[in-house]
Write a protein that holds these residues in place. Sequence first.
Motif, short mmCIF file in Angstrom:
data_model
loop_
_atom_site.label_atom_id
_atom_site.label_comp_id
_atom_site.label_asym_id
_atom_site.label_seq_id
_atom_site.Cartn_x
_atom_site.Cartn_y
_atom_site.Cartn_z
N PHE A 39 41.20 -68.03 -8.73
CA PHE A 39 39.93 -67.99 -9.45
C PHE A 39 39.21 -66.68 -9.11
N ALA A 40 38.87 -65.91 -10.14
CA ALA A 40 38.26 -64.59 -9.94
C ALA A 40 36.77 -64.59 -10.24
N GLY A 41 36.21 -65.70 -10.69
CA GLY A 41 34.78 -65.74 -11.00
C GLY A 41 34.42 -64.81 -12.15
N LEU A 42 33.36 -64.06 -11.97
CA LEU A 42 32.87 -63.15 -13.01
C LEU A 42 33.38 -61.72 -12.84
N LYS A 43 34.43 -61.53 -12.07
CA LYS A 43 34.92 -60.18 -11.80
C LYS A 43 35.33 -59.45 -13.07
N ASN A 44 36.02 -60.16 -13.97
CA ASN A 44 36.46 -59.50 -15.20
C ASN A 44 35.28 -59.11 -16.08
N TYR A 45 34.25 -59.96 -16.12
CA TYR A 45 33.07 -59.65 -16.92
C TYR A 45 32.24 -58.54 -16.25
N ALA A 46 32.16 -58.59 -14.92
CA ALA A 46 31.41 -57.55 -14.22
C ALA A 46 32.09 -56.20 -14.36
N ARG A 47 33.40 -56.21 -14.48
CA ARG A 47 34.13 -54.95 -14.62
C ARG A 47 33.75 -54.22 -15.90
N MET A 48 33.43 -54.98 -16.95
CA MET A 48 33.03 -54.33 -18.21
C MET A 48 31.74 -53.54 -18.05
N VAL A 49 30.89 -53.98 -17.14
CA VAL A 49 29.57 -53.37 -17.00
C VAL A 49 29.47 -52.45 -15.80
N LEU A 50 30.11 -52.83 -14.68
CA LEU A 50 29.89 -52.12 -13.42
C LEU A 50 30.94 -51.05 -13.12
N ASP A 51 32.16 -51.21 -13.61
CA ASP A 51 33.21 -50.24 -13.33
C ASP A 51 33.05 -49.04 -14.26
N PRO A 52 32.69 -47.85 -13.75
CA PRO A 52 32.44 -46.71 -14.64
C PRO A 52 33.69 -46.25 -15.38
N ASP A 53 34.88 -46.40 -14.74
CA ASP A 53 36.11 -45.99 -15.41
C ASP A 53 36.49 -46.92 -16.54
N PHE A 54 36.01 -48.15 -16.50
CA PHE A 54 36.27 -49.09 -17.58
C PHE A 54 35.10 -49.18 -18.55
N ARG A 55 33.89 -49.02 -18.01
CA ARG A 55 32.68 -49.18 -18.82
C ARG A 55 32.59 -48.14 -19.91
N GLY A 56 32.93 -46.88 -19.59
CA GLY A 56 32.82 -45.81 -20.57
C GLY A 56 33.65 -46.07 -21.82
N PRO A 57 34.97 -46.23 -21.69
CA PRO A 57 35.77 -46.53 -22.87
C PRO A 57 35.39 -47.84 -23.55
N PHE A 58 35.01 -48.85 -22.76
CA PHE A 58 34.68 -50.15 -23.36
C PHE A 58 33.47 -50.04 -24.28
N PHE A 59 32.40 -49.40 -23.81
CA PHE A 59 31.21 -49.29 -24.64
C PHE A 59 31.43 -48.34 -25.81
N ALA A 60 32.25 -47.30 -25.60
CA ALA A 60 32.58 -46.42 -26.71
C ALA A 60 33.35 -47.17 -27.79
N ILE A 61 34.29 -48.01 -27.37
CA ILE A 61 35.05 -48.82 -28.32
C ILE A 61 34.15 -49.84 -28.99
N PHE A 62 33.24 -50.44 -28.22
CA PHE A 62 32.31 -51.41 -28.81
C PHE A 62 31.44 -50.76 -29.89
N LEU A 63 30.89 -49.58 -29.59
CA LEU A 63 30.05 -48.89 -30.58
C LEU A 63 30.86 -48.49 -31.81
N TRP A 64 32.10 -48.03 -31.59
CA TRP A 64 32.94 -47.67 -32.73
C TRP A 64 33.29 -48.92 -33.56
N THR A 65 33.50 -50.05 -32.90
CA THR A 65 33.80 -51.29 -33.63
C THR A 65 32.65 -51.66 -34.54
N VAL A 66 31.43 -51.62 -34.00
CA VAL A 66 30.24 -51.93 -34.81
C VAL A 66 30.08 -50.91 -35.93
#
Length: 529
Positions: A274-301
């Motif tokens: 059980f990893a708890g909220l680690k995967n969700y926190a990674r989307m927001v707190l990990d800078p190496d993952f957060r940058g591409p994720f939010f860029a992809i989210f904005l492009w999706t919208v």
Amino acid sequence: MKRAASTASSPATAWLKWPLVLALALSGLYLVFTVFAAGQVWWAMGLLVFLASAFFVYLSKISFAYRYLYPGLAGMAIFVALPLLFTVQIGFSNYSSSNLLTQERVRGYLLEQTVPDDAHLKRFSLHAEGAEFRLALRPVDEQGEPGEIMYVSAPLALLHAQPPAKIEMQAFVASPQTAATPLGPALSLKEVLRHREVLQRLVLSLPATATEPQAQELHYLGVSEFGPLNRVWRANADGSLTLNSDGVVYKPNGDTGFFESPTGERLQPGYKVFAGLKNYARMVLDPDFRGPFFAIFLWTVGFSALTVLFTLLIGMALAVLLNWEALRFKTTYRTLLFLPYAVPGFISILVFKGLFNQNFGEINAILDALFGIKPAWFADPLLAKTMLLIVNTWLGYPYIMVLCTGLLKAIPSDLYEASAIAGAGPLTNFFKITTPLIAKPLTPLLVGVFAFNFNNFVLIALLTDGRPDFLNTKVPAGQTDILVSYTYRIAFQDSGQDFGLAAAVSTVIFLMVAVMSLVNLRLMKANSK
């Protein structure tokens, strides 16, 4: 007469009904027991609840309406709710290609690992003896004529016909002088390899001798050797494992899902935790993952919104044009303009992929002839996104055109006649009459188009596959990826198959689409008033 016939047939029907119900119940219970025996306790409980509810609905005196509703409700629970809950559950775990198994299965896998005991290897030679073969074993360091040989008589030719299984055979010790029959010539390597499958299945039980005081089990280790196998790991009472070669203890780490040594070295494979909220926190707190994720989210919208905008402009313009009474051959034009929607989308996408080819595509050939340029459609991020919007607009405008055509037909012609008498022009008619009357019924449909393109995986996968990629990212991500294609890459392609992270992203996508669906329902409800 009918009542009498019904009464007469009732006992026969009941006589057939209950044995059938009993047989179905026993079959269901056997299936539940089989699932439970396989170690799937929760699946067995779910199957038991499903079977019990089915028997209750169809055997009790409950309203017949529930009997018609039950298949639909059960199908929704099995094919919609269950996968959704399973995905959400995975999102709270470290489930990935390196953490696939349970801790018990990982421990069992490690405890089964063996290595050859090099100190007790035996060279072997295979000798023909009539219909059978004799296996002669001797120490690997012994040269010349051995003083003592271990023999095994085995009808290998007959063993070839048996199904694959472990074959245990007893060996006896003798010298060449005291053997019952002398050894024949040894078979060549080519002939030995013909019997390799049977030799691999042999487990030779050797008795204790003066040189080997303990009995041994020898296994086939190669084309010329048999030898005993030693266990690599030893289980401890606290659940840890000890490496037999050097005594290092590896303890299970409930946070990482690996057996780890005191120095932090991990054993593969890992296990699910059980990893708890680690995967969700990674989307927001990990800078190496957060940058591409939010860029992809904005492009999706942006991709979804711009697709709706462009298809709406083109589709509505064509619908208004085709609604012009003075236009001839309207049916022909409408048919031709509807073709992009009639042709399967994946065919059109692959055709466009060829048209936009930088070196051989017709689009670049025309641009090169007219302006002397050959755009790198698939290498430049901005051009790749432009290409996606062009292709998606081509695929989507016929749908909007058909919707607007139907809505325009519902507008009373008297309004346009009154507008013409008042001296209004086409633009005034469009903005004062057409747009207000079709905006309300069209808005929920546009929300649906937005939600569809929000998850338009096929276009991205077939046209660009998400490329070009972002540079220097922990998780490979493409600049033309949308969230759903990004999730697919995380789960199944070149990102280490991180199913937990992919499930977390999928849950976020589901929540977004659910919000859009609620907005759509609210808009439809408001339009119905």
